[in-house]
Design an enzyme around this catalytic site. Structure first.
Site, short mmCIF file in Angstrom:
data_model
loop_
_atom_site.label_atom_id
_atom_site.label_comp_id
_atom_site.label_asym_id
_atom_site.label_seq_id
_atom_site.Cartn_x
_atom_site.Cartn_y
_atom_site.Cartn_z
N ALA A 1 2.68 -12.58 -35.31
CA ALA A 1 3.79 -11.87 -35.94
C ALA A 1 3.32 -10.56 -36.52
O ALA A 1 3.70 -10.16 -37.61
CB ALA A 1 4.43 -12.74 -37.02
N PHE B 1 -3.67 14.66 -34.70
CA PHE B 1 -4.54 13.49 -34.63
C PHE B 1 -5.53 13.69 -33.50
O PHE B 1 -5.25 14.43 -32.54
CB PHE B 1 -3.71 12.24 -34.37
CG PHE B 1 -3.96 11.17 -35.38
CD1 PHE B 1 -3.35 11.20 -36.62
CD2 PHE B 1 -4.84 10.13 -35.11
CE1 PHE B 1 -3.59 10.23 -37.56
CE2 PHE B 1 -5.08 9.14 -36.05
CZ PHE B 1 -4.46 9.19 -37.28
N ASP C 1 -8.40 -14.91 -31.37
CA ASP C 1 -7.94 -16.24 -30.93
C ASP C 1 -7.20 -16.19 -29.60
O ASP C 1 -7.44 -17.01 -28.71
CB ASP C 1 -7.00 -16.86 -31.97
CG ASP C 1 -7.62 -16.94 -33.34
OD1 ASP C 1 -8.74 -16.43 -33.50
OD2 ASP C 1 -6.98 -17.51 -34.25
N GLN D 1 -13.72 0.10 -29.63
CA GLN D 1 -13.73 1.40 -30.29
C GLN D 1 -14.38 1.32 -31.65
O GLN D 1 -14.05 0.47 -32.46
CB GLN D 1 -12.29 1.89 -30.46
CG GLN D 1 -12.22 3.23 -31.18
CD GLN D 1 -10.85 3.84 -31.05
OE1 GLN D 1 -9.92 3.46 -31.75
NE2 GLN D 1 -10.70 4.76 -30.12
N HIS E 1 -14.67 3.29 -34.95
CA HIS E 1 -13.98 4.38 -35.62
C HIS E 1 -14.98 5.13 -36.47
O HIS E 1 -15.75 4.52 -37.20
CB HIS E 1 -12.86 3.81 -36.49
CG HIS E 1 -11.91 4.84 -36.99
ND1 HIS E 1 -12.28 5.79 -37.90
CD2 HIS E 1 -10.61 5.08 -36.69
CE1 HIS E 1 -11.23 6.57 -38.15
NE2 HIS E 1 -10.21 6.15 -37.44
N LEU F 1 -11.53 1.19 -43.44
CA LEU F 1 -11.20 2.40 -42.70
C LEU F 1 -10.64 3.52 -43.56
O LEU F 1 -9.78 3.29 -44.41
CB LEU F 1 -10.16 2.07 -41.63
CG LEU F 1 -10.00 3.19 -40.62
CD1 LEU F 1 -11.12 3.13 -39.61
CD2 LEU F 1 -8.67 3.10 -39.94
N GLU G 1 -8.20 8.58 -39.59
CA GLU G 1 -8.45 9.86 -38.96
C GLU G 1 -7.55 10.93 -39.54
O GLU G 1 -7.85 12.12 -39.45
CB GLU G 1 -8.15 9.69 -37.47
CG GLU G 1 -8.71 10.73 -36.59
CD GLU G 1 -8.59 10.29 -35.14
OE1 GLU G 1 -9.02 9.17 -34.83
OE2 GLU G 1 -8.05 11.06 -34.36
N ARG H 1 -12.45 9.58 -30.76
CA ARG H 1 -13.26 8.77 -31.67
C ARG H 1 -14.63 8.43 -31.13
O ARG H 1 -15.62 8.42 -31.87
CB ARG H 1 -12.52 7.49 -31.97
CG ARG H 1 -11.32 7.77 -32.80
CD ARG H 1 -10.55 6.54 -33.12
NE ARG H 1 -9.44 6.93 -33.97
CZ ARG H 1 -8.42 6.15 -34.24
NH1 ARG H 1 -8.36 4.93 -33.72
NH2 ARG H 1 -7.46 6.56 -35.03
N HIS I 1 -13.50 -1.15 -34.58
CA HIS I 1 -12.13 -0.90 -34.98
C HIS I 1 -11.10 -1.49 -34.03
O HIS I 1 -10.12 -2.09 -34.45
CB HIS I 1 -11.96 0.62 -35.05
CG HIS I 1 -10.62 1.06 -35.52
ND1 HIS I 1 -10.08 0.61 -36.70
CD2 HIS I 1 -9.72 1.91 -34.99
CE1 HIS I 1 -8.90 1.16 -36.86
NE2 HIS I 1 -8.65 1.95 -35.84
N GLU J 1 -2.72 -5.59 -29.30
CA GLU J 1 -4.17 -5.43 -29.15
C GLU J 1 -4.79 -6.54 -28.31
O GLU J 1 -5.82 -6.36 -27.67
CB GLU J 1 -4.83 -5.36 -30.53
CG GLU J 1 -6.25 -4.83 -30.46
CD GLU J 1 -6.83 -4.48 -31.82
OE1 GLU J 1 -6.05 -4.21 -32.76
OE2 GLU J 1 -8.07 -4.48 -31.94
N ARG K 1 -9.33 4.37 -26.90
CA ARG K 1 -7.95 4.56 -27.31
C ARG K 1 -7.83 5.79 -28.18
O ARG K 1 -8.64 6.00 -29.08
CB ARG K 1 -7.48 3.35 -28.09
CG ARG K 1 -6.16 3.52 -28.77
CD ARG K 1 -5.73 2.27 -29.50
NE ARG K 1 -6.47 2.04 -30.71
CZ ARG K 1 -6.13 2.53 -31.90
NH1 ARG K 1 -5.07 3.29 -32.03
NH2 ARG K 1 -6.85 2.26 -32.97
N SER L 1 -2.02 3.04 -30.55
CA SER L 1 -1.91 1.59 -30.61
C SER L 1 -0.61 1.15 -31.26
O SER L 1 0.07 0.23 -30.79
CB SER L 1 -3.10 1.00 -31.36
OG SER L 1 -2.88 -0.36 -31.56
N LEU L 2 -0.25 1.83 -32.34
CA LEU L 2 1.03 1.50 -32.96
C LEU L 2 2.15 1.76 -31.96
O LEU L 2 3.18 1.08 -31.95
CB LEU L 2 1.23 2.32 -34.23
CG LEU L 2 0.31 1.93 -35.40
CD1 LEU L 2 0.56 2.81 -36.61
CD2 LEU L 2 0.52 0.47 -35.77
#
Ligand SMILES: Cc1cc2nc3c(=O)[nH]c(=O)nc-3n(C[C@H](O)[C@H](O)[C@H](O)COP(=O)(O)OP(=O)(O)OC[C@H]3O[C@@H](n4cnc5c(N)ncnc54)[C@H](O)[C@@H]3O)c2cc1C
Ligand code: HEM
Ligand code: SF4
Ligand code: F3S
Ligand code: FES
Lengths: 589, 112, 153, 255
Positions: A13, A116, A227, A246, A248, A258, A261, A292, A359, A389, A400, A405-406
């Site tokens: 979730a 970014f 998992d 990756q 970071h 973290l 960036e 990165r 990361h 992910e 990436r 990723s978001l």
């Protein structure tokens, strides 16, 4: 044991899982199983932003974004997938906004955007403002907004249910090409009672997130133990591109927490012990905003060559002191607080010690662009989907780009939710669960319980520590044949010791001790896959850097690794990269 | 939180005092003799001290009440609520310093 | 691609409105009555305990002297009503907080209400029907006839 | 480091010290002859460094001394809201509380957050807490057809509710509130924070529905401005201020 039956079962979730749930629950009877309360998912830790070529503040388009994604991924990206990602990005952001996500705004009231790493105008001319953001809490806002929408739609959650097994109808490895292998359901362990539950489902979506805990220094949560990937591997499915992890650049030195960036996007500068802005040497055009992998390697290199800072010369500095405190407060409030809380450093006036931190897993469960899980290079498992992910579509290739990723979790989470529900409603019934569906999990739980105070001698924490240390030592930013062999032998050893593991907790309720042992099992297996992939890929590309093969080798390795677990150990295979428009070029910034 | 506890306890104390106070005052109507008898007790040192406590309670409750009103009303007060707590205690101290000597003198002086 | 429809909110329980009102007025009442009470009570305390001889001066004559003046009558009446309603309202909140069993809560609430009414009625009667010059009482209550009784005598 | 006969610390070596943690345990299974549901205090000693947090100490206990100790955690840096607990009688996140800030010379007490049913050791049942959150309808409500692009919002309007968007639903505030302790009915400060986030969002049209809910018996009027919530909030949200703003909206009839 309790049995349940749903059209669609979503495992996880986080951003991907809840985005899928929003789509699926509108179309079919859906359950979401998650080992954490939804709002605890690690999507909430994401800070910097979510990329989309909205062109709200300057000229931009999806094609440029696609190019950057492919180039950033060092051409290992499947280009059809990247195109979908970047084209659907715009609606993905607008959808979130309509769901109520409080993005930062421009003076005109539109969603604001910032720079970014790796995102450029017109194929690399200059940095572009493409990342949509909500202060440095973008992931938090996405997670909250999706959860809020789930509340509204009354999505059915099973909180603190650990999915530990996937039941397929048919053997994915034995089945011939073209044969049908379909999903039957999953088996879960309920943390609060210790009870095992089976869920029969026509479709199953995996959205279990990353596996950062195979490393010691990581930005990932304690609960990100891979998992989903481990379960798929055990069920006979391959894992793709697992050698690409990756690192970071800006983790808080020693802790791995973290610093986004965005800190560099807003003007932060990396300096070595001589005060030099060393990124000028490595990436003359975009300097600190290079992708990165490059920045992380540059930092590790500075440290290796003796220009590290601090008493042990083992980190470099992130300098924000030339920025206005007010600007820092507005744009980077949380990460400056991390520096204050955990290192006692005041970023207004002092530079912050940073070092690369594990990361993001670029690899994962292979899927096609409809989020269907592949059981080999071409065949899908009917009714099984993966997104986020845990999956490898592959839109990130070998590296990436920040903020992609978001985006990935929203675009492919949505696609997975729709596809899963449509498949579930299109068939009358999926395969039945075999009578002994729960036996593997029950066996695992029982055998672990039996070690309490008895047969077991090894400690979970000790093995995990040794695993993470060897991974940090040998499989991090720099890799060689020797370091990988060393890591492989240590992991083999640890897997043997894992056989005689002991847990302490004899209780049935909230036995987190037992689950940490189970999670360690996944970590060990995944570490082996990462090492195998890294060993097989005798080139350097994106996040994977072999000192013994320091250049990219498009001739032999423009391919994805596919690692299968078989009774005789790991088997490695290759899968071609999908190339549409963009021919590989040297990656220079 | 402690101010809230103080406010609550003083509130309750004053309430019960008020009930008793009205009942005893109503004796004025029923029988002036009885009233004077009771009020005579008031003038004893023990009641004097109780009464002092009561005045203290009212002062605390009242000024803290003002603080609560201010905090709910203005952000400035909200952000400086800690300081306001000290001010409430300060007013309490000043008023009690003004009242106590006089009162105790009256109490002990009047009861000889 | 469309975001999930933003539907109209779910139905909420019907009687919120009235319930809510009580709470809200209660809260506002505490504040308004509180501010007024400050003025009333502090003057009261000042006059009774600080002016003149302080507590030792209080006796029948003192009270009688005060209530002969309608200003003080109104004053004390307002104080009585406001303090009692404010106090009872405050006590109601406490009962709400601590008395969890419904019957206990109901009993206490009623007890509070009754106390309040009784005390206010009693207090008002005393203030308004107070006879400052009880003719039938022996003279030693008021040595000499106070000035405000002269018209009666 | 104290002036004992210890060797000079190496350059760069982090100071290490011993701390005692006194943990309130709750055993739901009834092991070792205890009644199921027994509560008891247990003390543990751990070696810690200057940068260690209470969470690190709990991990040290769980991983090296007593694996049955149960607590929730995930992100380990104060963003997921898993590990709110009562540390030295104050609600905090274990992952954000440095041991050295707690006077490690004395035992550090660790208890589950108060007011929610304890399930095991430091784990409580969060369901009532989330139920209150759901009750205030924490999602954007807007009427009319969805616009083609984003709904516009000025930076000032966005700023209006910024503070309350930070909430990570850790429950530190609600379980620090003395009114919540007395009476489990109060929605609690978190629910008000959650509602505030939408009430003051210029895009939202459901503000009066939410205000009506908070106008209820269990709503904002229960708050006695104790400020415990504001002091407990690990995200630095001005919780009491948010509550006051909701009260003001209700008394003035204007948002
Ligand atoms: C510190 C940090 C900052 C980042 N910043 C950015 C950024 O600025 N921009 C960007 O684009 N990306 C960023 N990323 C990457 C991005 O946040 C993640 O890749 C992404 O959020 C992953 O989402 P997910 O939904 O796949 O998984 P997660 O959010 O990790 O969710 C995983 C879910 O799976 C559940 N789960 C796991 N195992 C099981 C199991 N066995 N049984 C049941 N449920 C299970 C968990 O409970 C959880 O709900 C960042 C990552 C980190 C760590
Ligand atoms: C002197 C002036 C007074 C002022 C300014 C005042 C102010 C207040 C205020 C503002 C509150 C509400 C507190 C809150 O909502 O958190 C309150 C509560 C209360 N008051 Fe007063 N008050 C005064 C006098 C009195 C008197 C005379 C009594 C007793 C009869 C009393 C009894 C109470 C009680 C019992 C409460 C409830 C406390 C609680 O809920 O915690 N007050 N007061
Ligand atoms: S308001 Fe603060 S303390 Fe309360 S739940 Fe949200 S983050 Fe936690
Ligand atoms: S602690 Fe409770 S009483 Fe109000 S100010 Fe906070 S909600
Ligand atoms: S572990 Fe996530 S908030 Fe502490």
């Amino acid at each position: 044991m309790t049995e349940h039956e749903y059209d669609v079962v979503i495992v996880g979730a986080g951003g991907a899982g809840m985005r899928a749930a929003l789509e699926s629950s509108q179309r079919a009877k859906t359950a979401v199983l998650t080992k954490l309360y939804p709002t605890r998912s690690h999507t909430g830790a994401a800070q910097g932003g979510m990329a989309a070529a909205l062109a709200n503040v300057e000229d931009d388009n999806a094609e440029w974004h696609t190019f950057d994604t492919i180039k950033g991924g060092d051409y290992l990206v499947d280009q059809d997938a990247a195109e979908i990602l970047c084209t659907e990005a715009i609606d993905a952001v607008l959808d979130l906004e309509k769901m109520g996500l409080p993005f930062n705004r421009t003076t005109a009231g539109k969603v604001d955007q910032r720079r970014f790493g790796g995102h450029t105008r017109n194929h690399g001319e200059a940095a572009v403002r493409r990342a949509c953001y909500a202060a440095d809490r973008t992931g938090h806002m996405i997670l909250q907004t999706l959860y809020q929408q789930c509340i509204k739609q009354e999505v059915e959650f099973f909180n603190e249910f650990y999915v530990l097994d996937l039941i397929l109808d048919g053997d994915p490895q034995a089945a011939a090409d073209g044969d049908e292998v379909a999903v039957a359901g999953v088996v879960a362990y309920q943390l609060s009672t210790g009870e095992v539950h089976t869920f029969r489902a026509k479709s199953v979506v995996f959205a279990t997130g990353g596996a950062g805990k195979v490393f010691k220094t990581t930005s990932n949560a304690h609960t990100l133990t891979g998992d989903g990937m481990g379960i798929a591997l055990r069920a006979g499915l391959p894992l793709e591109d697992m050698e690409f992890f990756q690192f970071h650049p800006t983790g808080l030195a020693g802790l791995g927490i973290l610093l986004s960036e965005a800190a560099r996007g807003e003007g932060g500068i990396l300096r070595n012990s001589e005060g030099e802005r060393f990124m000028e040497r490595y990436a003359p055009t975009i300097k600190d905003l290079a992708p990165r992998d490059m920045v992380a390697r540059a930092m590790a290199n500075e440290v290796r060559e003796g220009r590290g800072c601090g008493p042990n010369k083992d980190y470099v500095l992130l300098d924000l002191t030339h920025l206005e405190p007010k600007h820092i407060d507005e744009k980077l409030p949380d990460i400056t607080e991390f520096a204050r809380t955990y290192l006692g450093v005041e970023p207004y006036t002092e530079p912050v010690p940073v070092f690369p931190t594990a990361h993001y897993a670029m690899g994962g469960v292979p899927t096609n662009v409809n989020a269907e899980v592949l059981r080999n290079n071409t065949d899908v498992v009917k009714g099984l989907y993966a997104a986020g992910e845990v999956a490898c579509v592959s839109v990130h290739g070998a590296n990436r780009l920040g903020t992609n990723s978001l985006l990935d979790i929203n675009v492919f989470g949505r696609r997975a939710g729709i596809a899963a529900a449509e498949y579930a409603t299109s068939i009358d019934a999926g395969p039945a669960l075999p009578a002994d569906a729960a036996s593997r999990v029950e066996g695992m739980v029982t055998s672990l319980r039996e070690t309490v105070g008895g047969s077991g001698t090894e400690r979970v924490a000790q093995i995990r520590k040794e695993l993470q240390e060897t991974m940090d030592m040998n499989v991090q930013v720099f890799r060689t044949a020797e370091s990988l062999a060393e890591a492989a032998s240590v992991v083999r050893d640890l897997r043997e010791r894992y056989e005689s593991i002991a847990i302490h907790d004899r209780g049935t309720r909230f036995n987190t001790d037992l689950l940490e042992a189970v999670e360690l099992g996944f970590l060990l297996e995944l570490a082996e896959v990462v090492i195998a992939g890294a060993d097989g890929r005798k080139e350097s590309r994106g996040g994977h850097y072999r000192e013994d093969f320091p250049t990219r080798d498009d001739e032999n390795y423009m391919q994805h690794t596919m690692v299968y677990s078989t009774p005789d150990g790991l088997r490695m295979d290759w899968k071609p990269v999908v190339v549409t428009k963009y021919q590989p070029m040297e990656r220079k910034y | 939180m402690w101010m809230w506890v103080v406010h609550r306890t003083t509130g309750v104390a004053i309430f019960f005092f008020l009930v008793i106070h009205v009942i005893d005052t109503s004796l004025v109507r029923v029988s002036p003799e009885a009233y004077n008898l009771i009020i005579g007790h008031y003038k004893s040192p023990i009641f004097g001290i109780v009464e002092a406590g009561l005045v203290g309670a009212i002062i605390l409750h009242a000024f803290n009440g003002l603080r609560v009103i201010a905090v709910d009303r203005w952000n400035w007060a909200l952000r400086h609520q800690r300081m306001l707590v000290w001010i409430v205690w300060g007013i309490f101290a000043v008023l009690m310093a003004g009242f106590l000597p006089r009162h105790l003198m009256n109490v002990f002086g009047g009861a000889h | 691609m469309a975001a999930p429809e933003l539907t109209t909110p779910r139905q909420r329980p019907a009687n919120l409105r009235t319930l809510g009102r009580t709470q809200r007025w209660g809260w506002m009442y505490q504040r308004i009555s509180g501010v007024i009470l400050i003025a009333l009570i502090f003057t009261h305390l000042f006059v009774n305990l600080m002016v003149g001889d302080g507590v030792s001066q209080i006796d029948f004559a003192f009270v009688a002297g005060k209530w002969a003046d309608p200003l003080w009558q109104w004053w004390d009446f307002a104080m009585l009503v406001l303090a009692m309603t404010h106090g009872t309202n405050g006590m109601r909140i406490l009962v709400d907080d601590y008395a969890r069993r419904p019957w206990l809560r109901a009993t206490l609430q009623w007890a509070l209400l009754i106390t309040m009414v009784v005390i206010i009625v009693l207090g008002s009667l005393v203030i308004w029907t107070f006879d400052a010059c009880p003719l039938d009482s022996s003279g030693d209550l008021m040595p000499g006839v106070p000035s405000f009784c002269e018209s009666v005598v | 480091m104290t002036a004992t006969a210890e060797a000079e610390p190496e350059v760069g070596a982090v100071e290490s010290f011993t701390v005692t943690l006194k943990i309130l345990r709750h055993d739901p299974d009834g092991l070792d002859g205890r009644e199921p549901g027994t509560e008891y205090w247990e003390e543990f000693e751990v070696q810690a460094h200057a940068t260690d947090r209470v969470l690190d100490a709990l991990h040290a206990i769980k991983w090296e001394q007593d694996g049955s100790l149960a607590f929730r955690r995930s992100c380990a840096h104060g963003v997921c809201g898993s590990d709110a607990m009562r540390i030295n009688a104050r609600n905090r996140l274990a992952c954000k509380t440095l041991l050295k800030d707690l006077n490690p010379a004395r035992p550090i007490t660790v208890e589950p957050i108060k007011g929610l049913p304890v399930e095991k050791d430091l784990i409580v049942d969060m369901e009532p807490f989330f139920a209150s959150y759901r009750d205030i309808m924490p999602f954007l409500m807007a009427s009319g057809p969805a616009p083609e692009r984003e709904r516009l919002q000025s930076p000032e309007d966005r700023e209006r509710f910024d503070d309350t968007t930070k909430c990570i639903l850790c429950a530190a505030c609600t379980t620090a509130c003395p009114v919540f302790w007395t009476d489990g009915q109060y929605f609690g400060p978190q629910a008000i924070v959650g509602a505030h986030r939408f009430i003051f969002d210029s895009r939202d049209e459901g503000e009066w529905d939410r205000l009506e809910i908070l106008n209820d018996k269990a709503g904002v009027w229960k708050c006695r401005t104790a400020f415990n919530c504001t002091e407990a909030c690990p995200r630095g949200i001005e919780v009491t201020k948010a509550i006051a703003e909701v009260k003001r909206a209700l008394t003035s009839g204007e948002v």
